[in-house]
Scaffold this motif. Structure first.
Motif, PDB file in Angstrom:
ATOM      1  N   GLN A  58     -38.752  42.961  -0.660  1.00 24.05           N
ATOM      2  CA  GLN A  58     -38.704  44.291  -1.273  1.00 24.05           C
ATOM      3  C   GLN A  58     -38.402  44.192  -2.762  1.00 24.05           C
ATOM      4  OE1 GLN A  58     -35.862  46.313   1.257  1.00 24.05           O
ATOM      5  NE2 GLN A  58     -37.108  45.847   3.060  1.00 24.05           N
ATOM      6  N   TYR A 106     -47.372  47.363   2.014  1.00 26.34           N
ATOM      7  CA  TYR A 106     -46.038  47.938   1.950  1.00 26.34           C
ATOM      8  C   TYR A 106     -45.851  48.796   0.699  1.00 26.34           C
ATOM      9  CZ  TYR A 106     -40.960  48.188   1.484  1.00 26.34           C
ATOM     10  OH  TYR A 106     -39.672  48.636   1.322  1.00 26.34           O
ATOM     11  N   THR A 159     -40.204  40.199   9.231  1.00 29.15           N
ATOM     12  CA  THR A 159     -39.859  40.635   7.884  1.00 29.15           C
ATOM     13  C   THR A 159     -39.103  39.611   7.046  1.00 29.15           C
ATOM     14  OG1 THR A 159     -38.929  42.437   6.575  1.00 29.15           O
ATOM     15  CG2 THR A 159     -37.715  41.821   8.573  1.00 29.15           C
ATOM     16  N   HIS A 190     -47.362  39.963  14.880  1.00 29.26           N
ATOM     17  CA  HIS A 190     -47.256  40.617  13.572  1.00 29.26           C
ATOM     18  C   HIS A 190     -48.653  40.834  13.011  1.00 29.26           C
ATOM     19  CE1 HIS A 190     -47.453  36.303  12.725  1.00 29.26           C
ATOM     20  NE2 HIS A 190     -48.003  36.624  11.570  1.00 29.26           N
ATOM     21  N   GLY A 220     -39.973  45.495   9.944  1.00 34.62           N
ATOM     22  CA  GLY A 220     -41.196  44.725  10.129  1.00 34.62           C
ATOM     23  C   GLY A 220     -41.046  43.686  11.225  1.00 34.62           C
ATOM     24  N   ASN A 266     -46.240  45.823   5.722  1.00 27.21           N
ATOM     25  CA  ASN A 266     -45.047  46.369   6.372  1.00 27.21           C
ATOM     26  C   ASN A 266     -44.396  45.352   7.309  1.00 27.21           C
ATOM     27  OD1 ASN A 266     -45.030  48.987   5.213  1.00 27.21           O
ATOM     28  ND2 ASN A 266     -46.663  49.604   6.591  1.00 27.21           N
ATOM     29  N   ASP A 267     -45.188  44.625   8.094  1.00 26.92           N
ATOM     30  CA  ASP A 267     -44.600  43.670   9.033  1.00 26.92           C
ATOM     31  C   ASP A 267     -43.861  42.540   8.331  1.00 26.92           C
ATOM     32  OD1 ASP A 267     -45.003  44.816  11.487  1.00 26.92           O
ATOM     33  OD2 ASP A 267     -46.773  43.629  12.007  1.00 26.92           O
ATOM     34  N   PHE A 268     -44.253  42.211   7.118  1.00 25.07           N
ATOM     35  CA  PHE A 268     -43.581  41.139   6.385  1.00 25.07           C
ATOM     36  C   PHE A 268     -42.482  41.639   5.442  1.00 25.07           C
ATOM     37  CE2 PHE A 268     -47.544  38.639   7.196  1.00 25.07           C
ATOM     38  CZ  PHE A 268     -46.944  37.591   7.884  1.00 25.07           C
ATOM     39  N   ILE A 269     -42.496  42.914   5.065  1.00 23.73           N
ATOM     40  CA  ILE A 269     -41.593  43.388   4.023  1.00 23.73           C
ATOM     41  C   ILE A 269     -40.622  44.480   4.483  1.00 23.73           C
ATOM     42  CG2 ILE A 269     -41.456  44.375   1.695  1.00 23.73           C
ATOM     43  CD1 ILE A 269     -42.669  41.507   1.845  1.00 23.73           C
ATOM     44  N   ALA A 270     -41.080  45.425   5.267  1.00 24.79           N
ATOM     45  CA  ALA A 270     -40.229  46.551   5.687  1.00 24.79           C
ATOM     46  C   ALA A 270     -39.027  46.059   6.495  1.00 24.79           C
ATOM     47  CB  ALA A 270     -41.044  47.547   6.503  1.00 24.79           C
ATOM     48  N   ASP A 271     -37.932  46.796   6.405  1.00 26.36           N
ATOM     49  CA  ASP A 271     -36.721  46.421   7.153  1.00 26.36           C
ATOM     50  C   ASP A 271     -37.002  46.274   8.645  1.00 26.36           C
ATOM     51  OD1 ASP A 271     -35.058  46.316   4.926  1.00 26.36           O
ATOM     52  OD2 ASP A 271     -34.490  48.436   5.094  1.00 26.36           O
ATOM     53  N   GLY A 323     -37.806  41.024   4.451  1.00 27.85           N
ATOM     54  CA  GLY A 323     -36.765  41.994   4.138  1.00 27.85           C
ATOM     55  C   GLY A 323     -36.480  42.132   2.663  1.00 27.85           C
TER      56      GLY A 323
END
Length: 182
Positions: A28, A82, A22, A71, A19, A12-17, A24
């Motif tokens: 995704q 994620y 992120t 992170h 994060g 989540n910290d690397f991928i979620a909006d 981003g």
């Protein structure tokens, strides 16, 4: 079984909006390609490693502390896998050919027993997916190369914050490490 899929830092910290660090949208967009590779390796009973960055809150000694915002802090939602990758992991995590590996450095090999785990299973080929292409994926690939592993990178299953760095890393994998790019 002579190959392993290493899923690197798809959290989540690397991928979620929202994060903490992120990638981003580029991250995704690779979700379905990662799911496809995990499914393939799982169906073939090939080894799968989820190599996931872990940090301690307010750790002044970690070298990344001065480079990036906090992170992937232990026991936070940011450190969880994620999206559908988490759902897929939850379904297969009890299988003997699936391993979770905490890592504290860019490379999944540094400070871990990954090389030992792979060698015990006769694995001589690593397939890499995840993020960040020009940081953790790159450093994992460089160490894999130095340890004598054959390397495959799935270009549709890696992503970066920096498109120029991403493209440079893909060339570097192939030209300097002899990796197969698919």
């Amino acid at each position: 079984m002579n190959k392993a899929l290493i899923v690197i830092d798809y959290t989540n910290d690397f991928i979620a909006d929202n994060g903490a660090l992120t990638v981003g949208e580029p991250g995704q967009k690779i979700e379905s390609a990662i799911l496809e590779k995990v499914n393939q390796f799982h169906q073939e009973q090939e080894f799968i490693v989820y190599a996931v960055d872990i940090h301690e809150e307010n750790d002044p000694m970690h070298p990344e502390t001065n480079l990036y915002p906090p992170h992937n802090i232990r026991q936070t939602k940011g450190r969880e896998l994620y999206g559908k990758v988490k759902d897929q992991y939850d379904m297969i995590k009890q299988k003997s050919h699936v391993v979770w590996l905490d890592k504290t450095r860019y490379s999944a090999f540094v400070g871990t027993n990954l090389d030992l785990i792979l060698r015990e299973r006769g694995i001589n080929e690593v397939h890499l997916v995840g993020d960040v292409t020009d940081i953790c994926v790159l450093h994992t690939a460089v160490y894999a190369y130095s340890l004598g592993y054959k390397i495959t990178i799935y270009k549709e299953a890696v992503a970066s914050f920096d498109q120029v760095g991403h493209e440079w890393a893909l060339r570097h994998f192939e030209n300097a490490l002899g990796a197969t790019i698919k």
